[in-house]
Design a protein around this motif. Structure first.
Motif, PDB file in Angstrom:
ATOM      1  N   LEU A 215      31.726 -11.336 -13.935  1.00  0.00           N
ATOM      2  CA  LEU A 215      32.386 -10.678 -15.062  1.00  0.00           C
ATOM      3  C   LEU A 215      32.431 -11.615 -16.265  1.00  0.00           C
ATOM      4  N   MET A 216      32.716 -12.864 -16.023  1.00  0.00           N
ATOM      5  CA  MET A 216      32.720 -13.874 -17.082  1.00  0.00           C
ATOM      6  C   MET A 216      31.382 -13.881 -17.820  1.00  0.00           C
ATOM      7  N   ALA A 217      30.294 -13.928 -17.060  1.00  0.00           N
ATOM      8  CA  ALA A 217      28.965 -13.990 -17.666  1.00  0.00           C
ATOM      9  C   ALA A 217      28.641 -12.691 -18.404  1.00  0.00           C
ATOM     10  N   ALA A 218      28.969 -11.554 -17.793  1.00  0.00           N
ATOM     11  CA  ALA A 218      28.664 -10.268 -18.412  1.00  0.00           C
ATOM     12  C   ALA A 218      29.468 -10.051 -19.688  1.00  0.00           C
ATOM     13  N   ALA A 219      30.618 -10.715 -19.787  1.00  0.00           N
ATOM     14  CA  ALA A 219      31.460 -10.591 -20.979  1.00  0.00           C
ATOM     15  C   ALA A 219      31.006 -11.506 -22.109  1.00  0.00           C
ATOM     16  N   GLY A 220      29.954 -12.273 -21.881  1.00  0.00           N
ATOM     17  CA  GLY A 220      29.414 -13.121 -22.941  1.00  0.00           C
ATOM     18  C   GLY A 220      30.050 -14.485 -23.052  1.00  0.00           C
ATOM     19  N   VAL A 221      30.736 -14.917 -21.986  1.00  0.00           N
ATOM     20  CA  VAL A 221      31.366 -16.239 -21.997  1.00  0.00           C
ATOM     21  C   VAL A 221      30.325 -17.286 -21.591  1.00  0.00           C
ATOM     22  N   LYS A 222      30.269 -18.369 -22.309  1.00  0.00           N
ATOM     23  CA  LYS A 222      29.292 -19.425 -22.027  1.00  0.00           C
ATOM     24  C   LYS A 222      29.679 -20.171 -20.752  1.00  0.00           C
ATOM     25  N   TYR A 223      28.662 -20.622 -20.031  1.00  0.00           N
ATOM     26  CA  TYR A 223      28.888 -21.309 -18.763  1.00  0.00           C
ATOM     27  C   TYR A 223      27.741 -22.272 -18.487  1.00  0.00           C
ATOM     28  N   HIS A 224      27.896 -23.068 -17.440  1.00  0.00           N
ATOM     29  CA  HIS A 224      26.868 -24.033 -17.053  1.00  0.00           C
ATOM     30  C   HIS A 224      26.562 -23.858 -15.569  1.00  0.00           C
ATOM     31  N   VAL A 225      25.303 -24.061 -15.204  1.00  0.00           N
ATOM     32  CA  VAL A 225      24.874 -24.082 -13.811  1.00  0.00           C
ATOM     33  C   VAL A 225      24.119 -25.374 -13.563  1.00  0.00           C
ATOM     34  N   GLY A 226      24.449 -26.061 -12.484  1.00  0.00           N
ATOM     35  CA  GLY A 226      23.766 -27.299 -12.153  1.00  0.00           C
ATOM     36  C   GLY A 226      24.599 -28.520 -12.461  1.00  0.00           C
ATOM     37  N   ARG A 227      23.970 -29.663 -12.355  1.00  0.00           N
ATOM     38  CA  ARG A 227      24.664 -30.941 -12.548  1.00  0.00           C
ATOM     39  C   ARG A 227      24.417 -31.478 -13.951  1.00  0.00           C
ATOM     40  N   GLU A 228      25.492 -31.823 -14.634  1.00  0.00           N
ATOM     41  CA  GLU A 228      25.334 -32.436 -15.951  1.00  0.00           C
ATOM     42  C   GLU A 228      24.911 -33.893 -15.794  1.00  0.00           C
ATOM     43  N   MET A 430      32.475 -22.142 -16.103  1.00  0.00           N
ATOM     44  CA  MET A 430      32.722 -21.761 -17.488  1.00  0.00           C
ATOM     45  C   MET A 430      32.766 -22.981 -18.413  1.00  0.00           C
ATOM     46  N   LEU A 431      32.347 -22.779 -19.642  1.00  0.00           N
ATOM     47  CA  LEU A 431      32.537 -23.766 -20.707  1.00  0.00           C
ATOM     48  C   LEU A 431      33.686 -23.258 -21.564  1.00  0.00           C
ATOM     49  N   GLY A 432      34.893 -23.594 -21.176  1.00  0.00           N
ATOM     50  CA  GLY A 432      36.078 -22.996 -21.757  1.00  0.00           C
ATOM     51  C   GLY A 432      36.778 -23.859 -22.782  1.00  0.00           C
ATOM     52  N   VAL A 433      38.049 -23.552 -22.977  1.00  0.00           N
ATOM     53  CA  VAL A 433      38.869 -24.257 -23.965  1.00  0.00           C
ATOM     54  C   VAL A 433      38.992 -25.732 -23.620  1.00  0.00           C
ATOM     55  N   TYR A 491      45.578 -25.799 -18.369  1.00  0.00           N
ATOM     56  CA  TYR A 491      45.561 -24.367 -18.676  1.00  0.00           C
ATOM     57  C   TYR A 491      44.240 -23.963 -19.328  1.00  0.00           C
ATOM     58  N   GLY A 492      43.741 -24.794 -20.230  1.00  0.00           N
ATOM     59  CA  GLY A 492      42.508 -24.477 -20.941  1.00  0.00           C
ATOM     60  C   GLY A 492      41.297 -24.356 -20.047  1.00  0.00           C
ATOM     61  N   SER A 493      41.380 -24.836 -18.804  1.00  0.00           N
ATOM     62  CA  SER A 493      40.229 -24.765 -17.903  1.00  0.00           C
ATOM     63  C   SER A 493      40.028 -23.367 -17.323  1.00  0.00           C
ATOM     64  N   ILE A 494      41.012 -22.473 -17.459  1.00  0.00           N
ATOM     65  CA  ILE A 494      40.822 -21.090 -16.997  1.00  0.00           C
ATOM     66  C   ILE A 494      40.676 -20.128 -18.175  1.00  0.00           C
ATOM     67  N   VAL A 508      38.531 -19.189 -10.813  1.00  0.00           N
ATOM     68  CA  VAL A 508      37.647 -19.718  -9.764  1.00  0.00           C
ATOM     69  C   VAL A 508      36.472 -20.480 -10.384  1.00  0.00           C
ATOM     70  N   CYS A 509      35.694 -19.820 -11.224  1.00  0.00           N
ATOM     71  CA  CYS A 509      34.577 -20.502 -11.912  1.00  0.00           C
ATOM     72  C   CYS A 509      35.124 -21.216 -13.146  1.00  0.00           C
ATOM     73  N   VAL A 510      36.025 -22.148 -12.906  1.00  0.00           N
ATOM     74  CA  VAL A 510      36.784 -22.766 -13.986  1.00  0.00           C
ATOM     75  C   VAL A 510      35.902 -23.660 -14.855  1.00  0.00           C
ATOM     76  N   SER A 511      36.432 -23.996 -15.998  1.00  0.00           N
ATOM     77  CA  SER A 511      35.751 -24.870 -16.947  1.00  0.00           C
ATOM     78  C   SER A 511      35.868 -26.310 -16.447  1.00  0.00           C
ATOM     79  N   SER A 512      34.779 -26.812 -15.910  1.00  0.00           N
ATOM     80  CA  SER A 512      34.801 -28.107 -15.227  1.00  0.00           C
ATOM     81  C   SER A 512      33.392 -28.660 -15.134  1.00  0.00           C
ATOM     82  N   SER A 513      33.291 -29.969 -15.110  1.00  0.00           N
ATOM     83  CA  SER A 513      31.997 -30.579 -14.803  1.00  0.00           C
ATOM     84  C   SER A 513      31.691 -30.382 -13.329  1.00  0.00           C
ATOM     85  N   HIS A 514      30.437 -30.571 -12.971  1.00  0.00           N
ATOM     86  CA  HIS A 514      30.032 -30.412 -11.572  1.00  0.00           C
ATOM     87  C   HIS A 514      30.867 -31.283 -10.650  1.00  0.00           C
ATOM     88  N   ILE A 515      31.039 -32.530 -10.984  1.00  0.00           N
ATOM     89  CA  ILE A 515      31.673 -33.442 -10.040  1.00  0.00           C
ATOM     90  C   ILE A 515      33.180 -33.237  -9.985  1.00  0.00           C
TER      91      ILE A 515
END
Length: 568
Positions: A215-228, A430-433, A491-494, A508-515
């Motif tokens: 839903l996050m992706a379909a709503a146009g929210v930016k995100y990352h996949v993989g290891r930075e 997610m790439l969030g706040v 809070y900004g991570s959700i 769940v798919c919170v704004s966070s680096s891979h590690i």
């Protein structure tokens, strides 16, 4: 609960009035005529104050919290079973410091404690015979009246009890339409989303509680996949980590990866990549491996022999045969005991249940492709268990011990006793706040506006198996770094950035680096964040404001009142 057409909303007329106020006259006329803005007629339209997409543990705690705060909620679950991994085989809970687990997350484990205080819960062994071993604490914690280690069916019952007690409408086997017409937005706010059944779900606030973040992706929210790359967030343990071994999940002796040992011309064995691992510290598209957390039994009356899967080829496991030939004997190290002579069986060693390198495209894959990936994982893991129990290349001591185990007959009975949930350790992030980073998850910083806590190690499983320059095989990506102390989660991570979506929360798919996600991704934390996301959603409705602009003091007050643990 079977699907039905019921829905509830605490303020249906005000909701519709607000929705129409923000809708153009043309769109309004289409809606009154029975059409959605995309022009296709829905089979049904359901409304609630908060719409939760997903059937995970976070989805359930979020829904309970919405109801406790007096608003209406609908859970739209792609799955038929609620609870995600918590009800899907992960019963040997990754908890870290239990004292930082509060709110509904703690209540979940308290309800399991009550379950295991009954004689009826102990069908296959006496409670006094259970070893009571947990991760750093007794499994049955009488002092805090919590049960941290449990059977899948017991966990699922707790989630279903939550739904029943709070009268939460749940619509199952409802899959988000991920096409361009699947999510309807007005400016930067979701108004509704459509499922593949044609049903439309309208709400004031939305929560994406899936492991995949669809839903996050379909709503146009930016995100990352993989290891930075480590350079992105000034980290140490992100990116490629070849030659770093912080668990026992690597080849401790020289093992040839070639079909004919030491002969590169013969070609690589199955399950070994020809791709170079990359330079240490650089980023890539690879994600940590998935597996199924099997529930096994060694009770003669409650075990089913490991089936021979379709297309089984013992050559697929030749690398493991060579590991055995080298003297390795750790097969049963992660057959973690749960009640009633069962296990939560996890990956362990250089060649185990983790299916390395076969999930890279899963996060963004179509439903059909994901189904193929999941089936491939299932066949690999079932083949592995059949190999261990039957192949002549398995040492006799391992073979004999394997004969004592089988799939638990009384678990996952509608799925051939196989877990209904694959372990999606990581997908989209997610790439969030606010982005949670390595230093945050190690307890080295003070994050802004905490909404929960974590304490588990930075735990990333291997991402690839490759051939070293010396011609031998090795795994890469397995990290386990313990934090200095429990840490707070911001809070900004959700929260998505407001310009991207102003009424969506992502616990769940919170704004966070891979590690950093390697620690955050634990089931107790997901339940904590699900409750906090729901609290924010309801307060935002009450205050007629976006979650991004909700005064933190209001949120903090309710979280503390609900016994969430926010800081040390």
């Amino acid at each position: 609960m079977k699907n039905d057409s019921r829905f509830t909303t605490s303020k249906p007329f005000s909701h519709v009035h607000l929705f129409f106020q923000s809708t153009s006259l043309f769109t309004l006329l289409l809606l009154l005529a029975g059409f959605t803005p995309t022009g296709s007629k829905p089979t049904a339209t359901r409304q609630a104050d908060v719409i939760i997409y997903g059937g995970t543990s976070a989805a359930v705690t979020a829904a309970v919290q919405v109801k406790k705060m007096g608003k209406s909620v609908i859970v739209v679950s792609p799955e038929n079973h609620l609870g995600g991994l918590s009800a899907g085989g992960l019963g040997f809970t990754d908890t870290g410091n239990k004292e930082v687990i509060g709110g509904l997350s703690r209540e979940f484990y308290q309800r399991l404690y009550q379950h295991y205080q009954t004689n009826e819960a102990w069908k296959w062994q006496k409670q006094t015979e259970y070893g009571n071993k947990g991760q750093g604490t007794p499994a049955i914690d009488g002092t805090n009246r919590t049960m941290w280690i449990f059977e899948p069916h017991a966990a699922e019952k707790v989630f279903e009890d939550f739904v029943k007690e709070y009268k939460i409408p749940v619509y199952r086997n409802e899959w988000l339409d991920r096409s361009a017409k699947g999510v309807s937005k007005q400016r930067n706010a979701i108004r509704s989303f459509r499922t593949l059944s044609g049903t439309v779900y309208e709400g004031k606030m939305f929560i994406d509680a899936t492991y995949e973040g669809d839903l996050m992706a379909a709503a146009g929210v930016k995100y990352h996949v993989g290891r930075e790359a480590n350079s992105v967030y000034d980290e140490k343990w992100n990116g490629v980590q070849a030659g770093v071994f912080q668990h026992g999940h690597y080849f401790k002796t020289n093992i040839s990866p070639y079909k004919v040992a030491d002969d590169p011309k013969s070609g690589l064995l199955p399950e070994v990549s020809a791709e170079k691992p990359g330079t240490n510290g650089t980023g890539d598209h690879k994600i940590q491996a998935y597996c199924f957390r099997m529930c096994l039994s060694n009770h003669p009356d409650n075990r089913i022999p490991f089936p021979k899967p379709e297309g089984y080829d013992p050559a697929r496991y030749e690398l493991l045969a060579r590991v055995f030939a080298s003297g390795w004997r750790e097969t049963f190290n992660k057959y973690d005991a749960i009640p009633n002579r069962k296990t939560d069986t996890n990956n362990h060693g250089p060649f185990s249940t983790d299916y390395l390198g076969k999930n890279y495209d899963y996060p963004d894959a179509t439903y059909e492709r994901r189904k193929q990936i999941i089936k491939d994982h299932e066949l690999y893991q079932k083949g592995l268990m059949y190999f261990l129990a039957n192949d002549a290349k398995v040492p006799k001591d391992v073979h004999d011990q394997m004969q004592q185990w089988g799939l638990a007959k009384d678990e996952f009975i509608d799925n051939g006793h196989w877990p209904h949930q694959i372990y999606v350790r990581e997908a989209r992030r997610m790439l969030g706040v606010f982005v949670m980073k390595e230093a945050d998850a190690l307890g080295k910083t003070t994050v802004p506006q905490p909404i929960g806590m974590g304490s588990y190690a930075l735990d990333a499983h291997n991402s690839q198996r490759y051939v070293k320059e010396d011609g031998f095989v090795q795994n890469e990506g397995d990290i386990g770094v313990h934090p200095d102390k429990p840490y707070s989660i911001a809070y900004g991570s959700i929260l998505p950035k407001e310009a991207e979506c102003s009424n969506l929360l992502v616990p769940v798919c919170v704004s966070s680096s891979h590690i950093a996600y390697g620690s955050i991704r634990m089931e107790p934390v997901f339940m904590i964040l699900g409750q906090s996301a729901a609290t924010s959603a309801v307060l935002s409705i009450i205050n007629n404001i976006t979650p991004q602009r909700l005064p933190y003091e209001k949120l903090n007050k309710v979280l503390l009142a609900d016994k969430q643990r926010l800081t040390l």
